[in-house]
Design an enzyme around this catalytic site. Sequence first.
Site, mmCIF file in Angstrom:
data_model
loop_
_atom_site.group_PDB
_atom_site.id
_atom_site.type_symbol
_atom_site.label_atom_id
_atom_site.label_comp_id
_atom_site.label_asym_id
_atom_site.label_seq_id
_atom_site.Cartn_x
_atom_site.Cartn_y
_atom_site.Cartn_z
ATOM 1 N N GLY A 1 0.612 -1.246 -0.132
ATOM 2 C CA GLY A 1 0.059 0.185 0.145
ATOM 3 C C GLY A 1 0.931 1.124 0.051
ATOM 4 C CG PHE B 1 -3.399 9.208 3.730
ATOM 5 C CD1 PHE B 1 -2.556 10.381 3.535
ATOM 6 C CD2 PHE B 1 -4.183 9.022 5.039
ATOM 7 C CE1 PHE B 1 -2.762 11.303 4.751
ATOM 8 C CE2 PHE B 1 -4.126 10.080 5.889
ATOM 9 C CZ PHE B 1 -3.637 11.293 5.595
ATOM 10 C CG LEU B 2 0.340 4.894 7.250
ATOM 11 C CD1 LEU B 2 1.110 5.949 7.957
ATOM 12 C CD2 LEU B 2 -0.315 3.889 7.921
ATOM 13 N N PRO C 1 -3.126 3.396 14.802
ATOM 14 C CG PRO C 1 -3.023 3.886 12.590
ATOM 15 C CD PRO C 1 -2.875 2.778 13.566
ATOM 16 C CE LYS D 1 -6.614 -1.585 8.456
ATOM 17 N NZ LYS D 1 -5.455 -1.967 8.012
ATOM 18 C CB SER E 1 -7.995 0.857 13.168
ATOM 19 O OG SER E 1 -8.932 1.682 13.592
ATOM 20 C CB ALA F 1 -2.155 -2.627 1.225
#
Length: 381
Positions: free
Chosen positions: A16, A20-21, A182, A156, A122, A82
């Site tokens: 991934g 973004f991350l 995060p 997750k 998460s 990802a």
Amino acid sequence: MATLEGKSLGHVLVTGGSGFLGNHIVALLASRKACSKLSVLDLKQPLKPVSGVDYHMGDFTDYDAILALLQKLKPDAVVHTASPVHNIPSKKVLYTVNVEGSKNLIRASQEAKVKAFVFTSSASVIHDLRSNLIMADETYPLIMGKQQPVYYTATKAMAEQHVLASNRTAAHPKFLTAAIRPSAMFGEGDVQLLPGAIGAYYRGQTKVQLGPNDNLFDFTEITNVAHAHHLCLAALLATREREDGGGAMPLDHEKVDGEAFFITNDCPVYFWDFMRSVWATAGDKTDINKVWWLSTDLGLFIATLMEWIFWILRLGTPKLTRQQVQYSTIARYFNIEKAKTRLGYEPICGMDEGIRRGVKDALYRGVVPGQPMELKGKKWE
């Protein structure tokens, strides 16, 4: 706790890494010259490739393909970021990618003799969207099954559980894993939190809020999350190196492998104060004394009514949902002492600076719904 000074991570593969991350992790590792080689696996190419990084197109839900790639690349470590976006409607896609795909990556990494594996989880894995979380830490249980109202979060949690259970197994006793959790990421390159928040400003919604704004909430600037991944990876590899050299295993209070870590800006703020900072940065001048608020119960009633109407008329998802009401009126902040003591984590980008950078970037990219198009591509002072 591992030091980052002068210590190479070897060859690192980031899944991934065009997202973004993932892109922030790749850019940070590259800027710090932290790796002897840096590779990315993604379904798409990045808009702006990072110089010196090898990009590979591929699908890790295909076990044979990912095993072949890892055996070819021979990375020392994998950082697995990802994931589909949280609000896609397909449960099958979420399960296939987040759970089955993560299991594929773990299995292939073990077979390819990868040393360390960091998974992006998460903070929501311990949250039921009903209870307040106040200084919540890693001792809280995962919320799964029927108790978890968000299927993305459930997948997750399932993936994290498998990743951590794969640490030091009998078949692969030197394979080390950890998870980073995060909370509410935002920043440059954001495609969800900031664009949606700024969009409310352009829809003229800054004079209304849900609830009395007495709920503290942890938002996390994306550079800090990338930094935490670097620290975690360095700690895992340092543990492996120490043990390979005959050193003692880490004590319980310093152990990183097999562990999860909450990551925040270490600065919880009232939910609507964060939103108003975002709006003010975008240009909002609403007088706080003229803001009126809806009670949580009324907000939930309106959201429920809108969801039913949109469902009956097949109009998609309304602008206000029950989940959004719950999310914006509940207290949710975390104790990150474990990350501080075991990883040496401290935020490297403050909240105000992160908001300034993120809002500027979102408007520059033109990703905010309803923004004046003349702001796209416009440089800010």
